[in-house]
Design a protein around this motif. Structure first.
Motif, PDB file in Angstrom:
ATOM      1  N   ALA A 173       0.817  -1.217   0.000  1.00 12.55           N
ATOM      2  CA  ALA A 173       0.000   0.000   0.000  1.00 12.55           C
ATOM      3  C   ALA A 173       0.848   1.263   0.000  1.00 12.55           C
ATOM      4  CB  ALA A 173      -0.932   0.001   1.212  1.00 12.55           C
ATOM      5  N   SER A 177       1.744   2.135  -5.416  1.00  8.02           N
ATOM      6  CA  SER A 177       0.447   1.470  -5.547  1.00  8.02           C
ATOM      7  C   SER A 177      -0.678   2.484  -5.680  1.00  8.02           C
ATOM      8  CB  SER A 177       0.191   0.563  -4.344  1.00  8.02           C
ATOM      9  OG  SER A 177       1.072  -0.545  -4.342  1.00  8.02           O
ATOM     10  N   GLU A 178      -0.580   3.601  -4.983  1.00 10.50           N
ATOM     11  CA  GLU A 178      -1.617   4.629  -5.090  1.00 10.50           C
ATOM     12  C   GLU A 178      -1.675   5.193  -6.503  1.00 10.50           C
ATOM     13  OE1 GLU A 178      -1.241   7.612  -2.107  1.00 10.50           O
ATOM     14  OE2 GLU A 178      -1.949   6.306  -0.499  1.00 10.50           O
ATOM     15  N   THR A 192      -7.956  -3.996  -5.843  1.00  9.69           N
ATOM     16  CA  THR A 192      -7.799  -4.396  -4.449  1.00  9.69           C
ATOM     17  C   THR A 192      -6.343  -4.199  -4.065  1.00  9.69           C
ATOM     18  OG1 THR A 192      -9.546  -6.066  -4.585  1.00  9.69           O
ATOM     19  CG2 THR A 192      -7.967  -6.291  -2.781  1.00  9.69           C
ATOM     20  N   VAL A 193      -6.098  -3.598  -2.905  1.00  9.03           N
ATOM     21  CA  VAL A 193      -4.735  -3.467  -2.405  1.00  9.03           C
ATOM     22  C   VAL A 193      -4.616  -4.302  -1.139  1.00  9.03           C
ATOM     23  CG1 VAL A 193      -5.264  -1.348  -1.129  1.00  9.03           C
ATOM     24  CG2 VAL A 193      -2.892  -1.890  -1.708  1.00  9.03           C
ATOM     25  N   CYS A 194      -3.559  -5.107  -1.082  1.00 12.73           N
ATOM     26  CA  CYS A 194      -3.323  -6.002   0.047  1.00 12.73           C
ATOM     27  C   CYS A 194      -2.025  -5.614   0.734  1.00 12.73           C
ATOM     28  CB  CYS A 194      -3.260  -7.453  -0.447  1.00 12.73           C
ATOM     29  SG  CYS A 194      -2.591  -8.636   0.747  1.00 12.73           S
ATOM     30  N   ASP A 195      -2.103  -5.412   2.045  1.00  8.05           N
ATOM     31  CA  ASP A 195      -0.893  -5.131   2.804  1.00  8.05           C
ATOM     32  C   ASP A 195      -1.117  -5.524   4.269  1.00  8.05           C
ATOM     33  OD1 ASP A 195       1.482  -4.109   3.933  1.00  8.05           O
ATOM     34  OD2 ASP A 195       1.593  -2.602   2.341  1.00  8.05           O
ATOM     35  N   LEU A 201      -1.969   0.568   5.504  1.00  9.36           N
ATOM     36  CA  LEU A 201      -3.228   0.898   4.840  1.00  9.36           C
ATOM     37  C   LEU A 201      -3.964   2.047   5.503  1.00  9.36           C
ATOM     38  CD1 LEU A 201      -4.698  -2.607   3.924  1.00  9.36           C
ATOM     39  CD2 LEU A 201      -4.109  -0.775   2.333  1.00  9.36           C
ATOM     40  N   TRP A 204      -4.139   5.213   3.299  1.00  5.26           N
ATOM     41  CA  TRP A 204      -4.462   5.027   1.882  1.00  5.26           C
ATOM     42  C   TRP A 204      -5.424   6.120   1.418  1.00  5.26           C
ATOM     43  CZ3 TRP A 204      -2.622   2.099  -1.969  1.00  5.26           C
ATOM     44  CH2 TRP A 204      -3.365   2.001  -3.138  1.00  5.26           C
ATOM     45  N   VAL A 209     -11.121   1.748  -3.872  1.00  5.91           N
ATOM     46  CA  VAL A 209     -10.221   0.593  -3.864  1.00  5.91           C
ATOM     47  C   VAL A 209     -10.519  -0.254  -2.636  1.00  5.91           C
ATOM     48  CG1 VAL A 209      -7.808  -0.155  -3.694  1.00  5.91           C
ATOM     49  CG2 VAL A 209      -8.413   1.813  -5.124  1.00  5.91           C
ATOM     50  N   ARG A 211      -9.558  -2.678   0.322  1.00  8.80           N
ATOM     51  CA  ARG A 211      -8.335  -2.819   1.110  1.00  8.80           C
ATOM     52  C   ARG A 211      -8.430  -4.055   1.998  1.00  8.80           C
ATOM     53  NH1 ARG A 211      -8.146   2.980   3.858  1.00  8.80           N
ATOM     54  NH2 ARG A 211     -10.401   2.643   3.789  1.00  8.80           N
ATOM     55  N   ARG A 213      -6.051  -6.757   4.692  1.00 10.13           N
ATOM     56  CA  ARG A 213      -4.835  -6.880   5.500  1.00 10.13           C
ATOM     57  C   ARG A 213      -4.385  -8.328   5.640  1.00 10.13           C
ATOM     58  NH1 ARG A 213      -4.064  -1.935   8.287  1.00 10.13           N
ATOM     59  NH2 ARG A 213      -5.882  -0.554   8.149  1.00 10.13           N
TER      60      ARG A 213
END
Length: 331
Positions: A173, A177-178, A192-195, A201, A204, A209, A211, A213
């Motif tokens: 994230a 990625s942004e 989808t953002v995975c962190d 996150l 963010w 989007v 999110r 974890r």
């Protein structure tokens, strides 16, 4: 940000809610070269304001002029053609030999824009079918993104697809990625953002989007990538990136990539081989990720990634631009 079709529909719905009259134009057939693909949308308001595009601008201008000079289009859905002659093609900015047919529908409660937009805001992929004779509209939720190209027009029924027909999973994230997410959203990706790292996150800033974890490998397995999904690892942390890549490379995902230098990418391939990833799968890994465009800032790298995604999505061969040495040789 949102994809171009949804912007047209959102704007048209606001016009209707404000008591205005509006028409929706859809590109339903092209012959020869055409500046816009099938299914492209444009909405026109009763005072000549418009949103969207069906050409490079000249056809839009003509539709506005027709409205002002001849009055509103007829209430029943109809079609009209541009570029029937060489002179007309030149006048409307169509490439040599290009001809375009548009469908025009008068919008109203029967158009079901509100119901369609509710579904789109929920991230659903929808099929909209217009009966050209009655003006009736049916909406069907599409379960599989592999059916997302089901555009059709037979003169009596116009079927168009709406919603995020492509998916993009970003691992990490960070700032890069942004930028990638910001560019991918208007291109029709459900991002989808995975962190799993603590606090990453929390700040963010890109709306729209999803999110998560969870651990990257678990996320990939849960999302079940298909041929309309891309997975890109952007953390620079092998413990996270490699987990996602190990699973993603064993799926039909059309694009799997990872950030890193050529030396780091070579080391990554060696590690993945030790974990049982086949050479055939490694050959599909885009690492270093993106096309070589000469830039090095986060926005430029994001642009190179999204450009590569777009080329692969449309099956355009760009292997030379994906290779840093080959890319440098071109400039």
């Amino acid at each position: 940000m949102q994809d171009a079709d949804r912007e047209v529909l959102e704007t048209a719905a606001r016009w209707l809610a404000a008591g205005r009259t509006a028409w929706l134009y859809t590109v339903v057939r092209t012959w020869g070269s055409s500046p816009r693909p099938l299914g492209s949308l444009m909405a026109l308001r009763d005072d000549g304001h418009l949103v969207g595009s069906v050409s490079g601008g000249c056809i839009e201008d003509d539709l506005v002029e027709r409205l002002r000079a001849q009055g509103p289009p007829r209430a029943r859905a109809s079609t009209l053609e541009y570029g029937l002659s060489a002179d007309e093609a030149h006048r409307f900015g169509l490439p040599c030999g290009g001809t375009m047919r548009l469908a025009c529908e008068t919008l109203g409660a029967h158009s079901r824009l509100d119901a369609l937009l509710v579904a789109l805001r929920e991230g659903q992929l929808m099929r909209r079918t217009l009966d050209m004779r009655s003006g009736a509209v049916t909406l069907v939720r599409v379960q599989s993104s592999t059916q997302a190209d089901a555009f059709s027009f037979d003169g009596e029924r116009l079927t168009t697809m709406h919603g995020p027909s492509w998916r993009l999973l970003l691992i990490g994230a960070g700032q890069l990625s942004e930028y990638v997410a910001t560019m991918a959203l208007p291109l029709g990706y459900a991002v989808t953002v995975c962190d799993p790292r603590e606090s990453y996150l929390d700040d963010w800033r890109v709306a729209g989007v999803a999110r998560v974890r969870t651990m990257p490998d678990d996320t990939v397995l849960a999302m079940r990538p298909d041929a309309r999904m891309a997975v890109i690892a952007l953390t620079h942390d092998p413990k996270l990136d490699d987990l996602a890549l190990m699973e993603a490379l064993m799926t039909p995902a059309f694009y799997v990539g990872a950030i890193g230098s050529r030396r780091n990418s070579a080391a990554r391939r060696e590690r993945l081989q030790l974990f049982g990833v086949t050479q055939a799968a490694l050959d599909t890994l885009r690492a270093p990720v993106g096309l070589y465009l000469g830039g090095s800032t986060p926005p430029e790298i994001a642009l190179s990634i999204v450009a590569d995604l777009t080329a692969r999505r449309h099956r355009v061969p760009v292997d030379r631009l994906a290779d840093v040495e080959a890319g440098k040789a071109l400039v």
